[in-house]
Design a protein around this motif. Structure first.
Motif, mmCIF file in Angstrom:
data_model
loop_
_atom_site.group_PDB
_atom_site.id
_atom_site.type_symbol
_atom_site.label_atom_id
_atom_site.label_comp_id
_atom_site.label_asym_id
_atom_site.label_seq_id
_atom_site.Cartn_x
_atom_site.Cartn_y
_atom_site.Cartn_z
ATOM 1 N N VAL A 24 14.577 -1.876 -4.551
ATOM 2 C CA VAL A 24 13.697 -0.760 -4.208
ATOM 3 C C VAL A 24 12.323 -1.329 -3.859
ATOM 4 O O VAL A 24 11.655 -1.920 -4.703
ATOM 5 C CB VAL A 24 13.559 0.241 -5.376
ATOM 6 N N ASP A 25 11.940 -1.165 -2.601
ATOM 7 C CA ASP A 25 10.644 -1.656 -2.136
ATOM 8 C C ASP A 25 10.210 -0.796 -0.964
ATOM 9 O O ASP A 25 11.018 -0.512 -0.080
ATOM 10 C CB ASP A 25 10.746 -3.119 -1.712
ATOM 11 N N ASP A 26 8.939 -0.374 -0.963
ATOM 12 C CA ASP A 26 8.443 0.474 0.121
ATOM 13 C C ASP A 26 8.300 -0.284 1.432
ATOM 14 O O ASP A 26 8.109 0.324 2.481
ATOM 15 C CB ASP A 26 7.115 1.132 -0.262
ATOM 16 N N GLN A 27 8.411 -1.601 1.400
ATOM 17 C CA GLN A 27 8.364 -2.411 2.615
ATOM 18 C C GLN A 27 9.804 -2.764 3.003
ATOM 19 O O GLN A 27 10.423 -3.641 2.376
ATOM 20 C CB GLN A 27 7.539 -3.666 2.393
ATOM 21 N N PRO A 28 10.340 -2.080 4.023
ATOM 22 C CA PRO A 28 11.746 -2.285 4.378
ATOM 23 C C PRO A 28 12.115 -3.744 4.649
ATOM 24 O O PRO A 28 13.198 -4.185 4.251
ATOM 25 C CB PRO A 28 11.933 -1.438 5.642
ATOM 26 N N ASP A 29 11.247 -4.499 5.302
ATOM 27 C CA ASP A 29 11.559 -5.900 5.592
ATOM 28 C C ASP A 29 11.724 -6.705 4.307
ATOM 29 O O ASP A 29 12.627 -7.541 4.198
ATOM 30 C CB ASP A 29 10.481 -6.539 6.464
ATOM 31 N N ALA A 30 10.853 -6.471 3.341
ATOM 32 C CA ALA A 30 10.941 -7.179 2.062
ATOM 33 C C ALA A 30 12.234 -6.823 1.341
ATOM 34 O O ALA A 30 12.927 -7.706 0.813
ATOM 35 C CB ALA A 30 9.729 -6.848 1.193
ATOM 36 N N ALA A 31 12.574 -5.534 1.313
ATOM 37 C CA ALA A 31 13.809 -5.090 0.658
ATOM 38 C C ALA A 31 15.028 -5.688 1.349
ATOM 39 O O ALA A 31 15.947 -6.189 0.691
ATOM 40 C CB ALA A 31 13.879 -3.557 0.649
ATOM 41 N N ASP A 32 15.042 -5.644 2.671
ATOM 42 C CA ASP A 32 16.190 -6.152 3.428
ATOM 43 C C ASP A 32 16.357 -7.662 3.258
ATOM 44 O O ASP A 32 17.487 -8.153 3.129
ATOM 45 C CB ASP A 32 16.048 -5.810 4.910
ATOM 46 N N SER A 71 4.376 -1.394 -7.261
ATOM 47 C CA SER A 71 3.374 -0.610 -6.540
ATOM 48 C C SER A 71 3.949 -0.046 -5.256
ATOM 49 O O SER A 71 4.019 -0.735 -4.242
ATOM 50 C CB SER A 71 2.161 -1.486 -6.213
ATOM 51 N N MET A 72 4.373 1.211 -5.330
ATOM 52 C CA MET A 72 4.852 1.893 -4.133
ATOM 53 C C MET A 72 3.954 3.105 -3.932
ATOM 54 O O MET A 72 3.846 3.950 -4.826
ATOM 55 C CB MET A 72 6.318 2.321 -4.303
ATOM 56 N N PRO A 73 3.285 3.178 -2.783
ATOM 57 C CA PRO A 73 2.332 4.264 -2.561
ATOM 58 C C PRO A 73 3.016 5.621 -2.415
ATOM 59 O O PRO A 73 4.154 5.707 -1.967
ATOM 60 C CB PRO A 73 1.633 3.870 -1.263
ATOM 61 N N ASP A 77 6.270 5.687 -8.194
ATOM 62 C CA ASP A 77 6.065 4.241 -8.198
ATOM 63 C C ASP A 77 7.073 3.579 -9.137
ATOM 64 O O ASP A 77 7.910 4.244 -9.749
ATOM 65 C CB ASP A 77 4.626 3.882 -8.557
ATOM 66 N N GLY A 78 7.004 2.275 -9.261
ATOM 67 C CA GLY A 78 7.938 1.525 -10.090
ATOM 68 C C GLY A 78 7.873 1.889 -11.555
ATOM 69 O O GLY A 78 8.898 1.890 -12.246
ATOM 70 N N ARG A 79 6.692 2.193 -12.042
ATOM 71 C CA ARG A 79 6.554 2.566 -13.453
ATOM 72 C C ARG A 79 7.320 3.853 -13.742
ATOM 73 O O ARG A 79 8.074 3.939 -14.711
ATOM 74 C CB ARG A 79 5.070 2.729 -13.806
ATOM 75 N N GLU A 80 7.167 4.860 -12.886
ATOM 76 C CA GLU A 80 7.862 6.132 -13.078
ATOM 77 C C GLU A 80 9.370 5.961 -12.890
ATOM 78 O O GLU A 80 10.166 6.517 -13.645
ATOM 79 C CB GLU A 80 7.323 7.186 -12.103
ATOM 80 N N LEU A 81 9.776 5.177 -11.903
ATOM 81 C CA LEU A 81 11.199 4.929 -11.688
ATOM 82 C C LEU A 81 11.802 4.246 -12.907
ATOM 83 O O LEU A 81 12.888 4.626 -13.364
ATOM 84 C CB LEU A 81 11.404 4.076 -10.429
ATOM 85 N N THR A 82 11.113 3.272 -13.458
ATOM 86 C CA THR A 82 11.586 2.586 -14.655
ATOM 87 C C THR A 82 11.768 3.569 -15.808
ATOM 88 O O THR A 82 12.791 3.552 -16.498
ATOM 89 C CB THR A 82 10.598 1.474 -15.060
ATOM 90 N N ARG A 83 10.798 4.429 -16.013
ATOM 91 C CA ARG A 83 10.876 5.409 -17.092
ATOM 92 C C ARG A 83 12.103 6.307 -16.932
ATOM 93 O O ARG A 83 12.863 6.522 -17.876
ATOM 94 C CB ARG A 83 9.597 6.254 -17.147
#
Length: 134
Positions: A24-32, A71-73, A77-83
């Motif tokens: 899970v990353d808001d930057q598609p290139d990084a995720a891919d 940090s996903m704008p 964000d990652g903190r909420e997803l983790t929770r």
């Protein structure tokens, strides 16, 4: 953007044998790129570009591990997803935070407190490989 699957498992390796990972990353290139690197290791990898997109994918795909950007704008964000993942699944899947942000940032450190492992960007692929094979 829609989630998608990357599976480049070696011939003869069944999908049931592969470690399932969601990136899970808001930057598609990084995720891919990370998903492609995991696929070369024999993992089944799927990507999502937000926490909101990741939740139904995770529910359906039932990964062994989730690598999530802290940090996903906008939105979740990652903190909420983790929770939310801990509430739904407890310790049933490995949660790995990935961040390029300063670990002293409160949002980052709070996320790191609730995951099993974390990596600074760029991810050390050899260390990640060892972790996923363990």
């Amino acid at each position: 953007m829609n989630a998608h699957e990357v599976n480049l498992a070696p011939p003869g390796a069944g999908a049931d044998d592969a470690v399932r990972v969601v990136v899970v990353d808001d930057q598609p290139d990084a995720a891919d790129m990370l998903a492609a690197a995991l696929a070369l290791e024999g993992c089944q990898a799927r990507t999502a570009q937000s926490g909101e997109e990741a939740l139904p994918l995770i529910d359906q795909f039932q990964p062994h591990a989730v690598l999530l950007d802290v940090s996903m704008p906008g939105g979740m964000d990652g903190r909420e997803l983790t929770r939310l993942l801990r509430e739904r699944y407890g310790d049933a899947m490995v949660l790995i935070a990935v961040s390029g942000s300063d670990p002293d940032d409160e949002r980052v450190s709070q996320t790191f407190d609730n995951v099993d492992h974390y990596f600074r960007k760029p991810v050390d692929l050899a260390a990640l490989r060892r972790l996923l094979k363990a």
